[in-house]
Write an enzyme that holds these catalytic residues in place. Sequence first.
Site, PDB file in Angstrom:
ATOM      1  N   LYS A 209      53.073  29.337  62.472  1.00 53.22           N
ATOM      2  CA  LYS A 209      53.448  30.257  61.390  1.00 53.22           C
ATOM      3  C   LYS A 209      52.502  30.203  60.190  1.00 53.22           C
ATOM      4  CE  LYS A 209      58.268  30.467  62.695  1.00 53.22           C
ATOM      5  NZ  LYS A 209      59.658  30.504  62.248  1.00 53.22           N
TER       6      LYS A 209
ATOM      7  N   GLY B 196      64.220  29.590  66.442  1.00 54.95           N
ATOM      8  CA  GLY B 196      65.671  29.594  66.602  1.00 54.95           C
ATOM      9  C   GLY B 196      66.420  29.248  65.326  1.00 54.95           C
TER      10      GLY B 196
ATOM     11  N   GLU C 139      58.231  29.264  50.952  1.00 54.27           N
ATOM     12  CA  GLU C 139      58.026  30.652  50.544  1.00 54.27           C
ATOM     13  C   GLU C 139      59.231  31.169  49.786  1.00 54.27           C
ATOM     14  OE1 GLU C 139      57.191  32.514  54.373  1.00 54.27           O
ATOM     15  OE2 GLU C 139      59.291  33.001  54.684  1.00 54.27           O
TER      16      GLU C 139
ATOM     17  N   GLU D 208      57.386  36.524  61.091  1.00 49.28           N
ATOM     18  CA  GLU D 208      56.657  35.874  62.185  1.00 49.28           C
ATOM     19  C   GLU D 208      56.259  36.925  63.203  1.00 49.28           C
ATOM     20  OE1 GLU D 208      58.928  33.258  64.686  1.00 49.28           O
ATOM     21  OE2 GLU D 208      60.696  34.531  64.636  1.00 49.28           O
TER      22      GLU D 208
ATOM     23  N   ASN E 205      56.311  37.680  67.288  1.00 50.09           N
ATOM     24  CA  ASN E 205      56.816  37.285  68.611  1.00 50.09           C
ATOM     25  C   ASN E 205      55.803  37.743  69.646  1.00 50.09           C
ATOM     26  OD1 ASN E 205      60.243  37.953  67.719  1.00 50.09           O
ATOM     27  ND2 ASN E 205      59.173  36.020  67.744  1.00 50.09           N
TER      28      ASN E 205
ATOM     29  N   ARG F  51      55.589  38.363  72.825  1.00 48.63           N
ATOM     30  CA  ARG F  51      56.184  38.681  74.135  1.00 48.63           C
ATOM     31  C   ARG F  51      56.880  40.026  74.077  1.00 48.63           C
ATOM     32  NH1 ARG F  51      61.339  38.038  72.243  1.00 48.63           N
ATOM     33  NH2 ARG F  51      61.557  36.419  70.699  1.00 48.63           N
TER      34      ARG F  51
HETATM   35  P1  ADP Z   1      62.775  31.413  63.569  1.00 49.71           P
HETATM   36  O1  ADP Z   1      61.444  31.362  64.250  1.00 49.71           O
HETATM   37  O2  ADP Z   1      63.445  30.087  63.525  1.00 49.71           O
HETATM   38  O3  ADP Z   1      63.656  32.529  64.078  1.00 49.71           O
HETATM   39  P2  ADP Z   1      62.134  33.044  61.230  1.00 49.71           P
HETATM   40  O4  ADP Z   1      60.949  32.805  60.372  1.00 49.71           O
HETATM   41  O5  ADP Z   1      62.101  34.224  62.117  1.00 49.71           O
HETATM   42  O6  ADP Z   1      62.440  31.695  62.033  1.00 49.71           O
HETATM   43  O7  ADP Z   1      63.426  33.126  60.311  1.00 49.71           O
HETATM   44  C1  ADP Z   1      64.719  33.176  60.887  1.00 49.71           C
HETATM   45  C2  ADP Z   1      65.695  33.831  59.931  1.00 49.71           C
HETATM   46  O8  ADP Z   1      65.796  33.104  58.691  1.00 49.71           O
HETATM   47  C3  ADP Z   1      65.307  35.233  59.504  1.00 49.71           C
HETATM   48  O9  ADP Z   1      65.753  36.206  60.427  1.00 49.71           O
HETATM   49  C4  ADP Z   1      66.005  35.367  58.167  1.00 49.71           C
HETATM   50  O10 ADP Z   1      67.371  35.681  58.351  1.00 49.71           O
HETATM   51  C5  ADP Z   1      65.910  33.977  57.579  1.00 49.71           C
HETATM   52  N1  ADP Z   1      64.713  33.846  56.728  1.00 49.71           N
HETATM   53  C6  ADP Z   1      63.525  33.311  57.065  1.00 49.71           C
HETATM   54  N2  ADP Z   1      62.653  33.361  56.016  1.00 49.71           N
HETATM   55  C7  ADP Z   1      63.318  33.950  55.015  1.00 49.71           C
HETATM   56  C8  ADP Z   1      62.958  34.287  53.654  1.00 49.71           C
HETATM   57  N3  ADP Z   1      61.764  34.009  53.134  1.00 49.71           N
HETATM   58  N4  ADP Z   1      63.910  34.893  52.904  1.00 49.71           N
HETATM   59  C9  ADP Z   1      65.142  35.156  53.395  1.00 49.71           C
HETATM   60  N5  ADP Z   1      65.532  34.857  54.644  1.00 49.71           N
HETATM   61  C10 ADP Z   1      64.649  34.261  55.445  1.00 49.71           C
END
Ligand code: ADP
Length: 448
Positions: free
Chosen positions: A116, A164, A200, A288, A290, A292
């Site tokens: 990431k 996750g 962040e 992020e 994905n 796939r």
């Molecule tokens: P993972 O790879 O564990 O799914 P993500 O980076 O996709 O991690 O984040 C998962 C979830 O966490 C997001 O869908 C969102 O709901 C919450 N999230 C992540 N980063 C933020 C952020 N900067 N502000 C608000 N919510 C966040």
Amino acid sequence: MFKRILVANRGEIALRIMRAARELGCETVCVYSEADRDGPWLELADAKVCIGPGPSADSYLRFDRIIAAAETMEADAIHPGYGFLAENAQFNEVCNDCRIRFIGPSPEAMAALGDKIACKRLARETGTPVFPGSDGQIEDPEEAAVIAQDIGYPVIVKAAFGGGGRGMRIAHDEQELRAGIASATQEAVAAFGNGAVYVEKFLERARHVEVQCLGDDHGNAIHLYNRDCTSQRRHQKLVEEGPAPNIDQDVRDRVCESAASLIRAARYSGAATCEFLMDQQQQFYMLEVNTRVQVEHPVTEWITGVDIVKASIQVAAGEPLPVKQEDVRLNGHAIEFRINAEDPDRDFMPQAGVVDTFNVPGGFGIRVDTHVRPGYRIPPNYDSMIAKLIVHGRNREEALARARSALAEFRTGPGATTLSLHRRLIETPQFQNVDMDIHWVERWLEKQ
Ligand code: ADP
């Protein structure tokens, strides 16, 4: 084109991949676990190979058995689908070493976007909007405190190799930040074997909007517009639709183009999705990538006419993308509902067991992707999704009316499913008026 593709997955996505492979004239080999011995999708495979007992760790996640099956059956490619080994760069590399084409990006591109921090850096370089925050890994809490002060609380601490929803902590002040860094690092080491974390800005009321992209080995990268996946429960998507409603066209085009630039810069081949959070002022921040094919790909297939799974196979075989950016046209609106064997009235308790009633809706603008038929026994070992209902209309209003009719027609039993939840969800003013953020379903469920 490939001669024989091994499908390293199960259920509806195994079926989806085999259909696309057959259309391209490829033979298929499907691996399966003992728990999936009677999986109806296996009937479509030209050959099938049992790779072990029910638990994924003993079957669908076993590199050695999957590779051995591919070698024995002389498959020249492996399609991982989603979940299981789909984002495993190590498995991707093993396939490479064994001269079997992993249908997806190169191991390098997968690793670059899967990290990431590295992905965020590349995004910054290509003009893809990212959250303000630390430039890289947090080396000491002092540094993090300065950054958090600068961007303003609340902030979120995230594991660089997380997934996750694990390895994340929200902090509203410096004390919480220090505690969050310590516990997120600990959790990341235990879960992912790497304790790198970054900080962040945390967005309070956000929508989840993502951009579907496709790249090839000839330097082409395009986007297929966006999807809204804001209706979630515990970070699991329930409903997805496209194009994402109520977004200004210039904002949409800018974000979609920047996502394609990121994919191009990573020399990415195959299907990828750039996930973003969007605030109330339509500011976008990348979450992020994905690397796939995703569960919700049919939404995009319907509004663009591009077969994403087929394209993933074609580009893996070295062909150029089947469509140019300027030829991608948006057509109408599509909505997908994930039908899970879970009881929404009993805290989403999984409902394994035999399905005796399974009446699928049909007709104009209705697509059902499923591996289930009456008499099918849902094994307890895997994801609870038993079907995807996708509806299409000329606009959102027509798609919603079609969804209402199709959801009423869809009958399953005796176990409960999320169908009842979807029937109620589409009647809420929040969903109808797109007055949503990623926690709206949870707040709404609490009030039921
Ligand atoms: P993972 O790879 O564990 O799914 P993500 O980076 O996709 O991690 O984040 C998962 C979830 O966490 C997001 O869908 C969102 O709901 C919450 N999230 C992540 N980063 C933020 C952020 N900067 N502000 C608000 N919510 C966040």
